[in-house]
Scaffold this motif. Structure first.
Motif, PDB file in Angstrom:
ATOM      1  N   ARG A   1       0.833  -1.209   0.000  1.00 36.32           N
ATOM      2  CA  ARG A   1       0.000   0.000   0.000  1.00 36.32           C
ATOM      3  C   ARG A   1       0.870   1.263   0.000  1.00 36.32           C
ATOM      4  NH1 ARG A   1      -5.085   1.876   1.618  1.00 36.32           N
ATOM      5  NH2 ARG A   1      -5.023   3.782   2.861  1.00 36.32           N
ATOM      6  N   ARG A   2       2.015   1.124   0.706  1.00 34.09           N
ATOM      7  CA  ARG A   2       2.918   2.281   0.752  1.00 34.09           C
ATOM      8  C   ARG A   2       3.466   2.595  -0.640  1.00 34.09           C
ATOM      9  NH1 ARG A   2       7.641   2.716   5.091  1.00 34.09           N
ATOM     10  NH2 ARG A   2       5.836   3.359   6.315  1.00 34.09           N
TER      11      ARG A   2
ATOM     12  N   LEU B   1       0.739   4.384  -2.619  1.00 35.15           N
ATOM     13  CA  LEU B   1       0.563   5.777  -2.177  1.00 35.15           C
ATOM     14  C   LEU B   1       1.720   6.659  -2.644  1.00 35.15           C
ATOM     15  CD1 LEU B   1      -0.849   5.269   1.434  1.00 35.15           C
ATOM     16  CD2 LEU B   1      -2.081   6.013  -0.608  1.00 35.15           C
ATOM     17  N   THR B   2       2.918   6.111  -2.672  1.00 33.66           N
ATOM     18  CA  THR B   2       4.073   6.878  -3.136  1.00 33.66           C
ATOM     19  C   THR B   2       3.934   7.268  -4.608  1.00 33.66           C
ATOM     20  OG1 THR B   2       5.504   5.756  -1.539  1.00 33.66           O
ATOM     21  CG2 THR B   2       6.579   6.843  -3.402  1.00 33.66           C
TER      22      THR B   2
ATOM     23  N   VAL C   1       1.073   7.413  -6.425  1.00 32.00           N
ATOM     24  CA  VAL C   1      -0.052   8.329  -6.605  1.00 32.00           C
ATOM     25  C   VAL C   1       0.317   9.738  -6.147  1.00 32.00           C
ATOM     26  CG1 VAL C   1      -2.389   8.859  -5.798  1.00 32.00           C
ATOM     27  CG2 VAL C   1      -1.802   6.530  -6.475  1.00 32.00           C
ATOM     28  N   THR C   2       0.997   9.852  -5.025  1.00 32.73           N
ATOM     29  CA  THR C   2       1.399  11.171  -4.520  1.00 32.73           C
ATOM     30  C   THR C   2       2.338  11.863  -5.509  1.00 32.73           C
ATOM     31  OG1 THR C   2       1.195  10.384  -2.246  1.00 32.73           O
ATOM     32  CG2 THR C   2       2.486  12.379  -2.602  1.00 32.73           C
ATOM     33  N   GLY C   3       3.280  11.102  -6.054  1.00 30.26           N
ATOM     34  CA  GLY C   3       4.197  11.683  -7.042  1.00 30.26           C
ATOM     35  C   GLY C   3       3.483  12.159  -8.290  1.00 30.26           C
TER      36      GLY C   3
ATOM     37  N   PHE D   1       0.260  13.072  -8.561  1.00 27.65           N
ATOM     38  CA  PHE D   1      -0.516  14.284  -8.245  1.00 27.65           C
ATOM     39  C   PHE D   1       0.390  15.504  -8.106  1.00 27.65           C
ATOM     40  CE2 PHE D   1      -4.149  11.559  -7.105  1.00 27.65           C
ATOM     41  CZ  PHE D   1      -5.184  12.317  -7.636  1.00 27.65           C
ATOM     42  N   GLY D   2       1.565  15.283  -7.552  1.00 28.61           N
ATOM     43  CA  GLY D   2       2.505  16.401  -7.427  1.00 28.61           C
ATOM     44  C   GLY D   2       2.953  16.919  -8.776  1.00 28.61           C
TER      45      GLY D   2
END
Length: 202
Positions: free
Chosen positions: A20-21, A24-25, A27-29, A31-32
């Motif tokens: 999951r981590r 999330l890493t 997806v966060t990248g 979106f950034g």
């Protein structure tokens, strides 16, 4: 056996599934990156020219090759511009036309006030009546004009006509018949040398 064999130092061929981590890493990248692009877009877009503003284009025209009685067409801001070397007879005939007989009494000259009369002197530069410079598009629906002698062989070339709706313009670029109601516009232009004009700057 674990993923790494401590006795041999050889990694097992089977890798562990993404966690999951990891998800999330990623997806966060993503979106950034998208957010950064959106933040930079106004800065990039403001560097583009305003689409509603025509380009500040000018055009130099060498008048030497244009013989008396001849018209050349040059492109200026995406429009055809007629440059006519008028003969003394053509000038005299254009100047003998009464403004009161014209459908459009206004000069339509970019260098003159809007209410300047459409006499021949106001359609050319002072002291250079032999040179007529007008936009060669019919003022009715914007069709490209043709020489009048193209439909009247043997005529003395009294001006231009619209092949679409038969509007006619004289050798001062003034409307003389048909559905057009305004004279051909005289664009801003000036002499930058004895035989060179610059269209686009008065």
């Amino acid at each position: 056996m674990t993923a790494l064999d401590h006795t041999s130092g050889i990694r097992d061929n089977h890798s562990s599934p993404p966690t999951r981590r990891d998800f999330l890493t990623v997806v966060t990248g993503a979106f950034g990156a998208v957010g950064g692009a959106f933040a930079l877009w106004p800065l990039i877009d403001q560097m583009n020219p305003n689409p509603g503003t025509p380009p500040p284009e000018t055009r130099l025209v060498d008048l030497v090759p244009i013989a008396p009685g001849q018209t050349v067409t040059v492109a200026w801001r995406g429009q055809p511009v007629f440059v006519r070397h008028r003969t003394s007879d053509e000038i005299a005939r254009a100047r003998n036309v009464a403004v009161s007989s014209l459908p459009d009494p206004h000069a339509r000259n970019a260098a003159l006030p809007a209410n300047a009369p459409a006499d021949d002197a106001n359609r050319t530069l002072a002291g250079r009546p032999e040179w007529l410079v007008v936009v060669g598009l019919c003022t009715h629906l914007g069709c490209r004009l043709q020489p009048l002698h193209a439909i009247e062989p043997g005529s003395t070339g009294e001006g231009w006509f619209c092949p679409c709706h038969a509007a006619r313009f004289d050798l001062a670029g003034r409307v003389r018949g048909g559905p057009a109601r305004t004279n051909l516009p005289v664009p801003p232009y000036r002499f930058v040398a004895t035989s060179i004009i610059e269209i686009g700057r008065a």
